[in-house]
Every structure is written in structure tokens, then in C-alpha cells.
Design a protein around this motif. Structure first.
Motif, PDB file in Angstrom:
ATOM      1  N   ALA A  23      43.374  50.909  33.626  1.00  0.00           N
ATOM      2  CA  ALA A  23      42.103  50.580  32.990  1.00  0.00           C
ATOM      3  C   ALA A  23      40.995  50.447  34.026  1.00  0.00           C
ATOM      4  CB  ALA A  23      42.237  49.277  32.213  1.00  0.00           C
ATOM      5  N   SER A  24      39.796  50.810  33.609  1.00  0.00           N
ATOM      6  CA  SER A  24      38.630  50.630  34.460  1.00  0.00           C
ATOM      7  C   SER A  24      37.389  50.513  33.603  1.00  0.00           C
ATOM      8  CB  SER A  24      38.484  51.800  35.441  1.00  0.00           C
ATOM      9  OG  SER A  24      38.302  53.006  34.753  1.00  0.00           O
ATOM     10  N   GLY A  25      36.360  49.882  34.156  1.00  0.00           N
ATOM     11  CA  GLY A  25      35.084  49.801  33.459  1.00  0.00           C
ATOM     12  C   GLY A  25      34.914  48.583  32.576  1.00  0.00           C
ATOM     13  N   PHE A  28      39.556  43.771  32.579  1.00  0.00           N
ATOM     14  CA  PHE A  28      40.897  43.999  32.036  1.00  0.00           C
ATOM     15  C   PHE A  28      41.602  42.693  31.683  1.00  0.00           C
ATOM     16  CE2 PHE A  28      44.729  46.348  31.410  1.00  0.00           C
ATOM     17  CZ  PHE A  28      45.760  45.606  31.947  1.00  0.00           C
ATOM     18  N   SER A  29      41.470  41.696  32.527  1.00  0.00           N
ATOM     19  CA  SER A  29      42.220  40.450  32.339  1.00  0.00           C
ATOM     20  C   SER A  29      41.774  39.655  31.119  1.00  0.00           C
ATOM     21  CB  SER A  29      42.113  39.584  33.588  1.00  0.00           C
ATOM     22  OG  SER A  29      40.763  39.270  33.854  1.00  0.00           O
ATOM     23  N   SER A  30      40.667  40.069  30.506  1.00  0.00           N
ATOM     24  CA  SER A  30      40.188  39.372  29.308  1.00  0.00           C
ATOM     25  C   SER A  30      40.703  40.004  28.021  1.00  0.00           C
ATOM     26  CB  SER A  30      38.657  39.377  29.271  1.00  0.00           C
ATOM     27  OG  SER A  30      38.125  38.629  30.353  1.00  0.00           O
ATOM     28  N   TYR A  31      41.318  41.159  28.128  1.00  0.00           N
ATOM     29  CA  TYR A  31      41.678  41.944  26.959  1.00  0.00           C
ATOM     30  C   TYR A  31      43.167  41.871  26.643  1.00  0.00           C
ATOM     31  CZ  TYR A  31      37.148  44.300  26.705  1.00  0.00           C
ATOM     32  OH  TYR A  31      35.827  44.586  26.543  1.00  0.00           O
ATOM     33  N   ALA A  74      46.134  42.232  38.376  1.00  0.00           N
ATOM     34  CA  ALA A  74      45.593  42.549  39.700  1.00  0.00           C
ATOM     35  C   ALA A  74      45.403  44.057  39.877  1.00  0.00           C
ATOM     36  CB  ALA A  74      46.501  42.005  40.787  1.00  0.00           C
ATOM     37  N   LYS A  75      46.193  44.835  39.153  1.00  0.00           N
ATOM     38  CA  LYS A  75      46.111  46.293  39.239  1.00  0.00           C
ATOM     39  C   LYS A  75      45.439  46.919  38.030  1.00  0.00           C
ATOM     40  CE  LYS A  75      50.227  46.819  42.155  1.00  0.00           C
ATOM     41  NZ  LYS A  75      51.551  47.458  42.296  1.00  0.00           N
TER      42      LYS A  75
END
Length: 118
Positions: A23-25, A28-31, A74-75
Motif C-alpha cells: 500500500a502507498s498514498g 496504512f496503519s489506520s485502515y 512498518a512495511k
């Protein structure tokens, strides 16, 4: 926003594959993240889901005990480990990112083909 799946391919019945979704943009950690699949002529169905922290997961009944969803915040990547694959697991597998924050933010990847055949 991008969700890029990888790891699909051709595997024999009983084999294993590990799908990844990078994932990018977005944060991510909130989803919450999930995997769906769609076989030819069938509706898209939920495979597995995982909360934003990874603390909770759920699976479709037919995947329980065979598939494992995990994530590495983290990734910015979510994974789907698929074991004991069956021909009926043949489908395009999609990852999905979703969060409700004032409004619904909902993103899909382009999919990766998994074919289980001898």
C-alpha cells in the motif's frame, strides 16, 4: 493511493501461495485491510479481514484453518498465506483498504490471479 497485489500464480492442489498487497498514498496503519476473491461467473466474496492494528482477524468459513491474513504496518503491506489450496480457490484475489473517518475511505487493488490446477 495504490494497492498492488503480488504473489499469485499457478499451483497444484494441496500447494501453498503467499499473496502480498503493498500500500502507498495513505496512512496504512489506520485502515482495516481485507482480501476478497472473484471466480469466473461468481460474485466477489470476502476471504479474510484484519483490523488496523492486526489485533483481530476474521475469515470466511471455507478458508478457516487454511488461510492466514497478517499485516506489517512498518512495511505498509498485508499478506494472505494460503495453504492446502483447492481447485475451487481459483480466482482473482483483491486487497481492500477501508476506514470510516468522517466519511468512508475505500480502496481496492487491481487483483492477482490464483489458479489451482494439476
Amino acid at each position: 493511493v495504490q494497492l498492488v497485489e503480488s504473489g499469485g500464480g499457478l499451483v497444484q492442489p494441496g500447494g501453498s501461495l503467499r499473496l502480498s498487497c503493498a500500500a502507498s498514498g495513505f496512512t496504512f496503519s489506520s485502515y482495516a485491510m481485507s482480501w476478497y476473491r472473484q471466480a469466473p461467473g461468481k460474485e466477489r466474496e470476502l476471504v479474510a479481514a484484519i483490523t488496523s492494528t492486526g489485533g483481530s482477524t476474521n475469515y470466511a468459513d471455507s478458508m478457516k484453518g487454511r488461510f492466514t491474513i497478517s499485516r506489517d504496518n512498518a512495511k505498509n503491506t498485508v499478506y494472505l498465506q494460503m495453504n492446502s489450496l483447492k481447485p475451487e480457490d481459483t480466482a482473482v484475489y483483491y486487497c481492500r483498504a477501508r476506514v470510516v473517518a468522517g466519511r468512508i475511505y475505500d480502496y481496492w487493488g487491481q487483483g492477482t490471479q490464483v489458479t489451482v490446477s494439476s
